[in-house]
Design a protein around this motif. Structure first.
Motif, PDB file in Angstrom:
ATOM      1  N   VAL A 162       8.274 -20.337  76.702  1.00  0.00           N
ATOM      2  CA  VAL A 162       8.465 -18.826  76.449  1.00  0.00           C
ATOM      3  C   VAL A 162       9.347 -18.085  77.352  1.00  0.00           C
ATOM      4  O   VAL A 162       9.615 -17.082  76.087  1.00  0.00           O
ATOM      5  N   GLN A 163      10.021 -17.849  78.176  1.00  0.00           N
ATOM      6  CA  GLN A 163      10.796 -17.237  78.765  1.00  0.00           C
ATOM      7  C   GLN A 163      11.587 -17.309  78.124  1.00  0.00           C
ATOM      8  O   GLN A 163      12.583 -15.824  77.795  1.00  0.00           O
ATOM      9  N   ALA A 164      12.721 -18.746  77.878  1.00  0.00           N
ATOM     10  CA  ALA A 164      13.691 -18.284  76.935  1.00  0.00           C
ATOM     11  C   ALA A 164      14.001 -17.979  76.006  1.00  0.00           C
ATOM     12  O   ALA A 164      14.561 -16.523  74.947  1.00  0.00           O
ATOM     13  N   HIS A 193      22.954 -13.091  78.975  1.00  0.00           N
ATOM     14  CA  HIS A 193      21.962 -13.042  78.843  1.00  0.00           C
ATOM     15  C   HIS A 193      21.498 -14.771  78.605  1.00  0.00           C
ATOM     16  O   HIS A 193      20.768 -15.671  78.734  1.00  0.00           O
ATOM     17  N   PHE A 194      22.658 -15.534  78.593  1.00  0.00           N
ATOM     18  CA  PHE A 194      22.470 -16.822  77.953  1.00  0.00           C
ATOM     19  C   PHE A 194      22.967 -17.545  79.085  1.00  0.00           C
ATOM     20  O   PHE A 194      22.036 -18.424  79.614  1.00  0.00           O
ATOM     21  N   LEU A 195      23.114 -16.850  80.083  1.00  0.00           N
ATOM     22  CA  LEU A 195      23.336 -17.737  81.822  1.00  0.00           C
ATOM     23  C   LEU A 195      21.871 -17.816  81.737  1.00  0.00           C
ATOM     24  O   LEU A 195      21.479 -18.377  82.611  1.00  0.00           O
ATOM     25  N   ASP A 196      20.708 -16.273  81.968  1.00  0.00           N
ATOM     26  CA  ASP A 196      19.836 -16.423  82.811  1.00  0.00           C
ATOM     27  C   ASP A 196      19.263 -17.446  81.716  1.00  0.00           C
ATOM     28  O   ASP A 196      17.840 -18.144  82.112  1.00  0.00           O
ATOM     29  N   GLY A 222      29.380 -15.511  64.952  1.00  0.00           N
ATOM     30  CA  GLY A 222      30.297 -16.723  65.830  1.00  0.00           C
ATOM     31  C   GLY A 222      29.877 -17.201  66.609  1.00  0.00           C
ATOM     32  O   GLY A 222      30.096 -17.866  67.507  1.00  0.00           O
ATOM     33  N   PHE A 223      29.954 -15.743  68.062  1.00  0.00           N
ATOM     34  CA  PHE A 223      29.516 -16.300  69.673  1.00  0.00           C
ATOM     35  C   PHE A 223      28.073 -16.917  69.254  1.00  0.00           C
ATOM     36  O   PHE A 223      27.826 -17.703  70.482  1.00  0.00           O
ATOM     37  N   TRP A 224      26.862 -16.454  68.343  1.00  0.00           N
ATOM     38  CA  TRP A 224      25.904 -17.469  68.644  1.00  0.00           C
ATOM     39  C   TRP A 224      26.386 -18.559  68.324  1.00  0.00           C
ATOM     40  O   TRP A 224      25.380 -19.697  69.092  1.00  0.00           O
ATOM     41  N   PHE A 233      16.163  -9.755  74.951  1.00  0.00           N
ATOM     42  CA  PHE A 233      17.318  -8.263  75.219  1.00  0.00           C
ATOM     43  C   PHE A 233      18.636  -9.053  74.110  1.00  0.00           C
ATOM     44  O   PHE A 233      19.765  -8.357  74.549  1.00  0.00           O
ATOM     45  N   MET A 234      18.659  -9.901  74.151  1.00  0.00           N
ATOM     46  CA  MET A 234      19.332 -10.843  73.445  1.00  0.00           C
ATOM     47  C   MET A 234      19.433 -10.234  71.490  1.00  0.00           C
ATOM     48  O   MET A 234      20.739  -9.587  70.655  1.00  0.00           O
ATOM     49  N   HIS A 235      18.421  -9.935  70.708  1.00  0.00           N
ATOM     50  CA  HIS A 235      17.913  -9.236  69.949  1.00  0.00           C
ATOM     51  C   HIS A 235      18.280 -10.017  68.748  1.00  0.00           C
ATOM     52  O   HIS A 235      19.245  -9.810  67.712  1.00  0.00           O
ATOM     53  N   MET A 236      18.128 -11.477  69.069  1.00  0.00           N
ATOM     54  CA  MET A 236      18.375 -12.497  67.666  1.00  0.00           C
ATOM     55  C   MET A 236      18.370 -11.795  66.745  1.00  0.00           C
ATOM     56  O   MET A 236      19.557 -12.587  65.887  1.00  0.00           O
TER      57      MET A 236
END
Lengths: 98, 211
Positions: free
Chosen positions: A50-52, B188-191, B31-33, A59-62
């Motif tokens: 869930v946290q991911a 953020h990915f590292l977190d 590309g980074f995704w 945060f990442m605005h996917m």
């Protein structure tokens, strides 16, 4: 799509607070709840997932940009790969199905 | 190919963030995704080998003896907060505030350094207690998994320093905002990876010790 930038970053703040709460709940479930090992593992893995997802969306605005769909597909696909890799490896190597 | 048509109209809207306004910017970010997808596969293999090696202590120390709630929580909250401040940096960037962006990136950088400091201290402590890369299969798995994450954080810190320098030199352009955005995705990915290290390595390790 382009998100309206309000003056206060509510989305980030809510994501941050939720992450803190989820981390502390996972810690409580793991160390102080007294649940059985299986239930604890199910709870903490669920909370981590869930946290991911919170990080990906808040945060990442996917889903942003015209490529939002592709970005989301990439993440779903790699999550699928990750689950197969980890669960499959444990299944084969730790539970003796070799 | 929908990329081809996507430049018409909607991306020229004034509220479209700078980093999405050019075709190159959007494709670089996509590309980074894809790169992050590959990183997920990399970390999945490391998690898989770590989890299979749990219990193979070869007379070395067990994780339950060495893991401490306090240290792990400090590292977790340092990295989590840095992910939050990195998000705030992007928020400032999209309000066209160069100063706000640099300030929050600087805070992110300091929190990242704090995390790294605690992690190095933790590793040195474990080695002093007799748990190193070569002690047992378990500790090999531990140091490779957590160490790979730590190496990524180190790389992220170096990256962020270079980007701050470019921001000071060039200000907010389509290129610099795209670079900042990509670096923020990485951070953020590292977190996200750390959430799973916290869960599968530390919490699980401490639960086994309690149970």
């Amino acid at each position: 799509m382009a998100k309206k930038c309000s003056h206060f970053p509510w989305q980030h703040l809510i994501g941050f607070l939720l992450s803190i709460v989820l981390t502390l709940v996972a810690l409580w479930a793991g160390l102080y709840s007294g649940f059985s090992m299986t239930i604890i593992i199910v709870i903490i893995v669920t909370l981590a997932s869930v946290q991911a997802i919170i990080q990906l969306f808040m945060f990442m605005h996917m889903t942003e940009s015209s490529n939002g769909k592709h970005q989301t597909h990439v993440m779903i696909h790699s999550a699928f790969i990750a689950v197969i890799l980890v669960a499959g490896t444990i299944w084969v190597l730790s539970y003796g199905f070799h | 190919m929908e990329y081809v048509h996507s430049d018409n109209g909607k991306h020229d809207a004034p509220d479209t963030p700078l980093e999405y306004q050019s075709e190159t910017g959007r494709l670089n970010i996509l590309g980074f995704w894809v790169f992050l997808g590959a990183e997920i596969a990399l970390f999945a293999t490391l998690f898989a080998s770590y989890l299979v090696l749990v219990g193979r202590y070869a007379d070395g120390p067990t994780p339950g003896e060495l893991f401490e709630v306090k240290g792990v929580l400090i590292e977790t909250f340092l990295l989590l907060t840095s992910s939050f401040t990195c998000g705030l940096a992007i928020h400032e960037m999209r309000r066209n505030s160069l100063k706000g962006l640099i300030v929050w990136l600087g805070i992110t950088l300091l929190l990242g350094l704090g995390f790294l400091g605690f992690e190095i201290y933790e590793f040195v402590h474990y080695i002093h207690e007799g748990a190193s890369l070569t002690t047992s299969a378990y500790w090999s798995g531990f140091f490779v998994l957590v160490g790979t994450h730590g190496a990524h954080v180190t790389m992220g810190i170096a990256w962020m320093i270079l980007i701050i320098i470019q921001l000071v030199q060039r200000g907010l352009t389509k290129q610099t905002t795209r670079k900042v955005f990509v670096a923020s995705l990485y951070w953020h990915f590292l977190d996200v990876v750390w959430i799973f290290i916290f869960t599968a390595v530390y919490l699980y390790g401490m639960v086994m010790h309690h149970g």
